[in-house]
Design a protein around this motif. Sequence first.
Motif, PDB file in Angstrom:
ATOM      1  N   ARG A 272      32.244  31.331  32.375  1.00 56.87           N
ATOM      2  CA  ARG A 272      31.707  30.808  33.638  1.00 56.87           C
ATOM      3  C   ARG A 272      32.646  31.108  34.796  1.00 56.87           C
ATOM      4  NH1 ARG A 272      31.484  25.292  31.335  1.00 56.87           N
ATOM      5  NH2 ARG A 272      31.824  24.615  33.464  1.00 56.87           N
ATOM      6  N   ARG A 273      33.951  31.047  34.543  1.00 59.98           N
ATOM      7  CA  ARG A 273      34.919  31.366  35.599  1.00 59.98           C
ATOM      8  C   ARG A 273      34.748  32.796  36.081  1.00 59.98           C
ATOM      9  NH1 ARG A 273      38.997  34.441  35.690  1.00 59.98           N
ATOM     10  NH2 ARG A 273      38.952  34.730  33.420  1.00 59.98           N
ATOM     11  N   ILE A 274      34.519  33.716  35.159  1.00 61.10           N
ATOM     12  CA  ILE A 274      34.323  35.118  35.537  1.00 61.10           C
ATOM     13  C   ILE A 274      33.057  35.268  36.379  1.00 61.10           C
ATOM     14  CG2 ILE A 274      33.872  37.418  34.619  1.00 61.10           C
ATOM     15  CD1 ILE A 274      35.578  36.626  32.183  1.00 61.10           C
ATOM     16  N   MET A 275      31.986  34.610  35.953  1.00 63.44           N
ATOM     17  CA  MET A 275      30.742  34.644  36.729  1.00 63.44           C
ATOM     18  C   MET A 275      30.946  34.020  38.107  1.00 63.44           C
ATOM     19  SD  MET A 275      28.217  35.978  34.929  1.00 63.44           S
ATOM     20  CE  MET A 275      27.807  36.367  33.229  1.00 63.44           C
ATOM     21  N   LEU A 276      31.630  32.904  38.141  1.00 64.43           N
ATOM     22  CA  LEU A 276      31.867  32.205  39.408  1.00 64.43           C
ATOM     23  C   LEU A 276      32.646  33.083  40.378  1.00 64.43           C
ATOM     24  CD1 LEU A 276      31.899  29.670  41.193  1.00 64.43           C
ATOM     25  CD2 LEU A 276      33.925  28.915  39.932  1.00 64.43           C
TER      26      LEU A 276
ATOM     27  N   ALA B 168      28.134  30.130  48.344  1.00 62.69           N
ATOM     28  CA  ALA B 168      28.902  28.895  48.466  1.00 62.69           C
ATOM     29  C   ALA B 168      29.401  28.470  47.093  1.00 62.69           C
ATOM     30  CB  ALA B 168      28.033  27.798  49.077  1.00 62.69           C
ATOM     31  N   ALA B 169      30.525  27.780  47.067  1.00 66.76           N
ATOM     32  CA  ALA B 169      31.185  27.456  45.803  1.00 66.76           C
ATOM     33  C   ALA B 169      30.298  26.607  44.896  1.00 66.76           C
ATOM     34  CB  ALA B 169      32.506  26.741  46.084  1.00 66.76           C
ATOM     35  N   GLU B 170      29.643  25.611  45.464  1.00 65.55           N
ATOM     36  CA  GLU B 170      28.816  24.720  44.642  1.00 65.55           C
ATOM     37  C   GLU B 170      27.634  25.468  44.037  1.00 65.55           C
ATOM     38  OE1 GLU B 170      26.385  20.474  45.074  1.00 65.55           O
ATOM     39  OE2 GLU B 170      27.563  21.287  46.748  1.00 65.55           O
TER      40      GLU B 170
ATOM     41  N   LEU C 148      25.051  28.507  39.356  1.00 65.53           N
ATOM     42  CA  LEU C 148      24.480  29.759  38.855  1.00 65.53           C
ATOM     43  C   LEU C 148      25.298  30.310  37.684  1.00 65.53           C
ATOM     44  CD1 LEU C 148      23.443  31.611  42.144  1.00 65.53           C
ATOM     45  CD2 LEU C 148      21.941  30.630  40.403  1.00 65.53           C
ATOM     46  N   ALA C 149      26.606  30.191  37.741  1.00 71.16           N
ATOM     47  CA  ALA C 149      27.442  30.659  36.634  1.00 71.16           C
ATOM     48  C   ALA C 149      27.126  29.892  35.357  1.00 71.16           C
ATOM     49  CB  ALA C 149      28.917  30.506  36.996  1.00 71.16           C
ATOM     50  N   THR C 150      26.956  28.589  35.478  1.00 71.10           N
ATOM     51  CA  THR C 150      26.596  27.785  34.315  1.00 71.10           C
ATOM     52  C   THR C 150      25.214  28.161  33.802  1.00 71.10           C
ATOM     53  OG1 THR C 150      27.940  25.950  35.127  1.00 71.10           O
ATOM     54  CG2 THR C 150      26.278  25.434  33.479  1.00 71.10           C
ATOM     55  N   LEU C 151      24.281  28.395  34.719  1.00 74.16           N
ATOM     56  CA  LEU C 151      22.925  28.787  34.323  1.00 74.16           C
ATOM     57  C   LEU C 151      22.926  30.092  33.536  1.00 74.16           C
ATOM     58  CD1 LEU C 151      19.811  28.518  34.536  1.00 74.16           C
ATOM     59  CD2 LEU C 151      19.963  29.789  36.688  1.00 74.16           C
ATOM     60  N   ILE C 152      23.701  31.062  33.982  1.00 73.78           N
ATOM     61  CA  ILE C 152      23.723  32.369  33.318  1.00 73.78           C
ATOM     62  C   ILE C 152      24.265  32.249  31.895  1.00 73.78           C
ATOM     63  CG2 ILE C 152      24.782  34.644  33.358  1.00 73.78           C
ATOM     64  CD1 ILE C 152      24.736  34.444  36.443  1.00 73.78           C
TER      65      ILE C 152
ATOM     66  N   GLU D  18      15.172  39.307  33.219  1.00 81.21           N
ATOM     67  CA  GLU D  18      14.339  39.543  34.401  1.00 81.21           C
ATOM     68  C   GLU D  18      14.364  38.346  35.344  1.00 81.21           C
ATOM     69  OE1 GLU D  18       9.688  40.728  35.500  1.00 81.21           O
ATOM     70  OE2 GLU D  18      10.364  40.645  33.406  1.00 81.21           O
ATOM     71  N   GLU D  19      14.249  37.152  34.788  1.00 81.85           N
ATOM     72  CA  GLU D  19      14.246  35.954  35.637  1.00 81.85           C
ATOM     73  C   GLU D  19      15.611  35.700  36.265  1.00 81.85           C
ATOM     74  OE1 GLU D  19      11.704  34.112  36.644  1.00 81.85           O
ATOM     75  OE2 GLU D  19      10.447  35.580  35.617  1.00 81.85           O
ATOM     76  N   LEU D  20      16.666  35.918  35.520  1.00 80.89           N
ATOM     77  CA  LEU D  20      18.003  35.725  36.088  1.00 80.89           C
ATOM     78  C   LEU D  20      18.278  36.710  37.211  1.00 80.89           C
ATOM     79  CD1 LEU D  20      20.220  35.030  32.929  1.00 80.89           C
ATOM     80  CD2 LEU D  20      19.486  33.397  34.679  1.00 80.89           C
ATOM     81  N   GLU D  21      17.822  37.933  37.066  1.00 80.05           N
ATOM     82  CA  GLU D  21      18.008  38.910  38.139  1.00 80.05           C
ATOM     83  C   GLU D  21      17.249  38.491  39.397  1.00 80.05           C
ATOM     84  OE1 GLU D  21      17.018  42.822  36.869  1.00 80.05           O
ATOM     85  OE2 GLU D  21      18.514  42.882  35.265  1.00 80.05           O
ATOM     86  N   ILE D  22      16.064  37.922  39.233  1.00 80.40           N
ATOM     87  CA  ILE D  22      15.302  37.448  40.396  1.00 80.40           C
ATOM     88  C   ILE D  22      16.043  36.305  41.079  1.00 80.40           C
ATOM     89  CG2 ILE D  22      13.174  36.283  41.105  1.00 80.40           C
ATOM     90  CD1 ILE D  22      11.726  37.850  38.911  1.00 80.40           C
TER      91      ILE D  22
END
Length: 289
Positions: free
Chosen positions: A131-135, A144-146, A151-155, A180-184
């Motif tokens: 998640r840190r890498i995604m963030l 924005a950070a929040e 989104l990082a957690t969602l991915i 596909e949904e995550l890219e959208i």
Amino acid sequence: MIAGAADLMSRRGVNATSMRDVVRHTATPRGSISHHFPDGKPQLIAEAVTFAGRQVSIPLEKAMNERGVIGGLKAFIASWRRQLEATGFEAGCPVLAVAVDRYVGEPSDKDDAAAQQHLLDLAEGVFADWRRIMLAALLREGLAAERAERLATLIVASIEGTVAMCRASRSADALDQVQEELEIVLATALACTKNRLETRNGLIPATRTRPSARRFASRGPATERPRRTAGPTGCGHGVPSRADGGRRTRLGCRRLEDRGHEVGAPASASHLRADLWAGVRAPDQELAR
């Protein structure tokens, strides 16, 4: 041996991976495993969790740095798809296996509860690292950070769950749908961030005239617009009302008569709204009939 243990965990889970299984799977001498892992199975599983986390985090961070968020996401999902298809959908995520299995050690192990807590802490650290890498990648894109943290957690959560679904269905269709949904979602979030930054920097107007405002402005001032005239029966609303035996059956006209207004005179919009609402709230007996 560590890589072999991680591979067995991804296929069988933690409890079904024994020291003897690791020796057979990796074709190593029995004595070497006790030499390298004096604390037994808990130490081997812990090393395997850390190893599995690095196997994902290193290429993930590289992809995010080189390709951006969406490109890195595609590479992340492609790596899981390759693993699933290469193993006939038998191997999933060994870190997830640690998170969902309750640790049961070898007969010689002394404290399974402490080993269980230690392994859960390691698994949490691996997920947090992903998640840190995604963030970090999302923050570089201007989010924005929040919002970036959510989104990082969602991915990570979406992909981990989808890998388990693909193993159950023996198909990568769910992984394709989630990608596909995550890219959208990411493309929408990045577009909103870009528009906000352009507005802040003055590249696009901060406000724009709405179409409805332009339409009403073209009609001219209110004093120049023609006033509605009375209808054929003298109703000041500009809409014909019906007369029945000398009694007006239109609610608005009737309420105006009850309150002493002259029916033939133009009525203001505020009076009409008040009287109509009063009629709805407290209809008299004749209206009820």
